[in-house]
Design an enzyme around this catalytic site. Structure first.
Site, PDB file in Angstrom:
ATOM      1  N   GLU A  77       0.828  -1.210   0.000  1.00  0.00           N
ATOM      2  CA  GLU A  77       0.000   0.000   0.000  1.00  0.00           C
ATOM      3  C   GLU A  77       0.865   1.264   0.000  1.00  0.00           C
ATOM      4  O   GLU A  77       0.667   2.169   0.815  1.00  0.00           O
ATOM      5  CB  GLU A  77      -0.957  -0.018   1.207  1.00  0.00           C
ATOM      6  CG  GLU A  77      -1.867  -1.232   1.226  1.00  0.00           C
ATOM      7  CD  GLU A  77      -2.946  -1.175   2.322  1.00  0.00           C
ATOM      8  OE1 GLU A  77      -2.770  -0.432   3.296  1.00  0.00           O
ATOM      9  OE2 GLU A  77      -3.972  -1.865   2.170  1.00  0.00           O
TER      10      GLU A  77
ATOM     11  N   GLU B  17      -6.193  -8.366  -0.136  1.00  0.00           N
ATOM     12  CA  GLU B  17      -6.639  -8.500   1.255  1.00  0.00           C
ATOM     13  C   GLU B  17      -8.134  -8.241   1.317  1.00  0.00           C
ATOM     14  O   GLU B  17      -8.617  -7.260   0.764  1.00  0.00           O
ATOM     15  CB  GLU B  17      -5.953  -7.470   2.179  1.00  0.00           C
ATOM     16  CG  GLU B  17      -4.455  -7.593   2.275  1.00  0.00           C
ATOM     17  CD  GLU B  17      -3.833  -6.561   3.250  1.00  0.00           C
ATOM     18  OE1 GLU B  17      -4.587  -5.872   3.974  1.00  0.00           O
ATOM     19  OE2 GLU B  17      -2.601  -6.457   3.274  1.00  0.00           O
TER      20      GLU B  17
END
Ligand SMILES: *[C@@H]1O[C@H](CO)[C@@H](O)[C@H](O)[C@H]1NC(C)=O
Ligand SMILES: *[C@@H]1O[C@H](CO)[C@@H](O)[C@H](O)[C@H]1NC(C)=O
Ligand SMILES: *[C@@H]1O[C@H](CO)[C@@H](O)[C@H](O)[C@H]1NC(C)=O
Ligand SMILES: *[C@@H]1O[C@H](CO)[C@@H](O)[C@H](O)[C@H]1NC(C)=O
Length: 479
Positions: free
Chosen positions: A115, A259
């Site tokens: 991220e 995720e």
């Protein structure tokens, strides 16, 4: 000799693969007491999980996966991006050590960074991520591993929709041109776009969010977008990305969900009941291969997460340490239906886990009269061990004043391997051998660490400790 064994293993795995099709899990290790990697790998096999996503390429973890049929995504942490970007040789060395040498590990992807464009990073990875991705993919290609794809796990905050309608989706304006370059490169290399999607966080971050829309059981009401009905936020979020990709010129880009999951403690919406509701609906949806309105068909997903991680930063919230389908000790929390064929049952827990002695550290009620001193000790314990189950509407929120103190003392004692010195607290604490758990609040016994232990000083997000500390000071002052 190895061959027949492989064949038997492959056959057994094949049977299981058809059950948990397309479903992988994230295996993180920000934990004070990691389970032995071989026990975790056995647990994956026992549950028919055949894909795993890692956050690094730790040799103990990776070597435990050698010789199995489990597909692996290796990770390169954000703090390595600059090095990989600046210098091709670093990327080449990384590939040599972590890919080439692991020739009997079924490596499928390399996740470059984690991220990296998160808004809270203030743009610090903007210049390095794409060059690092290119260097790693080039190093993979040059070493003859071109079938392994380098990709970047993005938070869903890299795209947005001002109207909340998927068709208004586009990449965030500050990163639009970088995203476009990155997608173009990944498209050329046949590497998928990797995105983390969190219905729980949509609910957590917005008090007006329609509660049922977070779940995939079609009780969510619906939003209508150009004639398309959306019954859950997962579909709406995924399709917002597809619209953004389409506007960037890559409507065919493959998307993998890196995720997705639901935590079980540390927040009013984080509990076993809601986690079960989320997973039940989500796994059924995955098994049906219905996909989303914009892209019907199978979706490759990695559940977050396999295990609870007691040293994760709690900057995003106290729930961060409770994402596991399994607890810290590899034991399941609730029944799940991985097959989505009505086989709702407890997942198979880790076998052969070694626990420490059955003893707990609790407060001595006769010695806890000085509330300031108690508060200071509690803060100390909770800044170095995990007390996130004590917060509002969590599993240990019903404890009384003394229960709170005992909980904190015990967590500190267990995290420190029951070292007798860590059950002192200026004479306020004592070790007991009767189970100190109270009602639904578990006072755990720590496991014997099966790997390198992280200590609190190693947790990079120091700010999380300060937040934890401030939180507890505030709450102990109001006691
Ligand atoms: C291989 O991966 C490990 C674990 O993530 C890392 O510590 C190591 O530096 C990597 N090797 C190279 C040569 O970069
Ligand atoms: C980003 O900026 C904010 C506000 O200036 C600061 O508090 C925070 O520490 C910064 N984060 C990083 C990762 O640099
Ligand atoms: C126990 O601690 C929690 C979290 O710090 C706090 O919310 C609660 O009020 C405390 N309970 C008592 C009785 O002190
Ligand atoms: C202590 O009691 C709790 C709650 O009854 C139970 O779940 C836990 O397994 C017990 N711990 C040990 C070590 O026996």
């Amino acid at each position: 000799m190895a061959r027949p064994r492989f064949l038997v293993g492959a056959w057994a795995a094949l049977l299981l693969v058809s059950l948990a099709h397309g479903i992988g899990v994230n295996w993180g290790s920000i934990t004070s007491h990691p389970l032995k990697a071989s026990l975790v790998v056995q647990m994956l096999k026992d549950n028919g999980i055949n894909k795993v996503k890692l956050f690094d390429a730790d040799s103990r973890t990776v070597s435990a996966l050698a010789g199995t049929t489990i597909e692996v995504m290796l990770g390169i942490p954000n703090d390595q991006l600059a090095k990989m970007a600046d210098d091709y040789e670093s990327a080449r060395d990384w590939v040599k050590e972590n890919v080439t040498k692991n020739s009997n590990v079924k490596i499928r992807y390399v996740a470059v960074g984690n991220e990296p464009f998160l808004t809270s990073y203030n743009g610090s990875n903007l210049e390095t991520t794409l060059p690092a991705l290119k260097n790693i993919q080039k190093a993979l290609n040059d070493a003859g591993h071109g079938d392994i794809k380098a990709t970047v796990p993005h938070n869903a905050d890299v795209y947005e929709s001002p109207s909340n309608k998927p068709s208004d989706g586009n990449f965030r304006s500050d990163i639009k041109s970088i995203m476009k370059d990155m997608i173009q490169y990944q498209h050329e290399q046949k590497s998928p776009f990797l995105v983390n999607i969190y219905p729980f966080l949509s609910l957590h971050g917005n008090s007006h969010f329609p509660f049922d829309f977070a779940f995939c059981d079609n009780n969510g009401g619906s939003i209508t977008d150009e004639g398309t009905e959306y019954a859950n936020v997962f579909d709406a979020n995924y399709d917002t990305l597809l619209w953004a990709l389409k506007k960037a010129g890559y409507s065919e880009m493959k998307v993998v969900v890196g995720e997705v999951g639901w935590p079980t403690d540390g927040d009013k919406n984080a509990n076993v009941k809601l986690a079960k509701r989320f997973y039940d609906g989500f796994l059924k949806k995955m098994a049906s291969n219905e996909g989303t309105p914009q892209r019907p068909g199978q979706i490759e997903v990695y559940l977050f997460s396999l295990l609870d991680e007691d040293m994760k930063s709690i900057a995003p919230g106290m729930f961060e340490r409770h994402w596991g389908i399994f607890r810290y000790d590899g034991q399941p929390k609730f029944p799940m239906d991985f097959t989505a064929k009505g086989q709702d049952k407890m997942p198979v827990g880790a076998k052969g886990v070694e626990y420490q002695t059955k003893q707990w550290c609790v407060v001595d009620p006769n010695k806890a009269h000085d509330k300031d001193a108690v508060g200071a000790n509690m803060n100390y314990a909770c800044s170095r061990a995990d007390c996130t189950s004590l917060v509002y509407e969590s599993s240990c929120n019903n404890l009384d004043y003394l229960g709170n103190i005992s909980y904190a003392f015990n967590m500190y004692f267990q995290t420190n391997d029951q070292d007798i010195e860590t059950c002192g607290f200026n004479g306020m604490a004592k070790v007991v051998t009767h189970n100190a758990s109270q009602g639904s609040c578990l006072f755990p016994i720590m496991i014997v660490s099966g790997g390198v232990r992280l200590r609190s000083g190693f947790v990079s997000a120091v700010s999380s400790l300060i937040i934890g500390l401030m939180f507890l000071i505030t709450s102990s002052q109001s006691m």
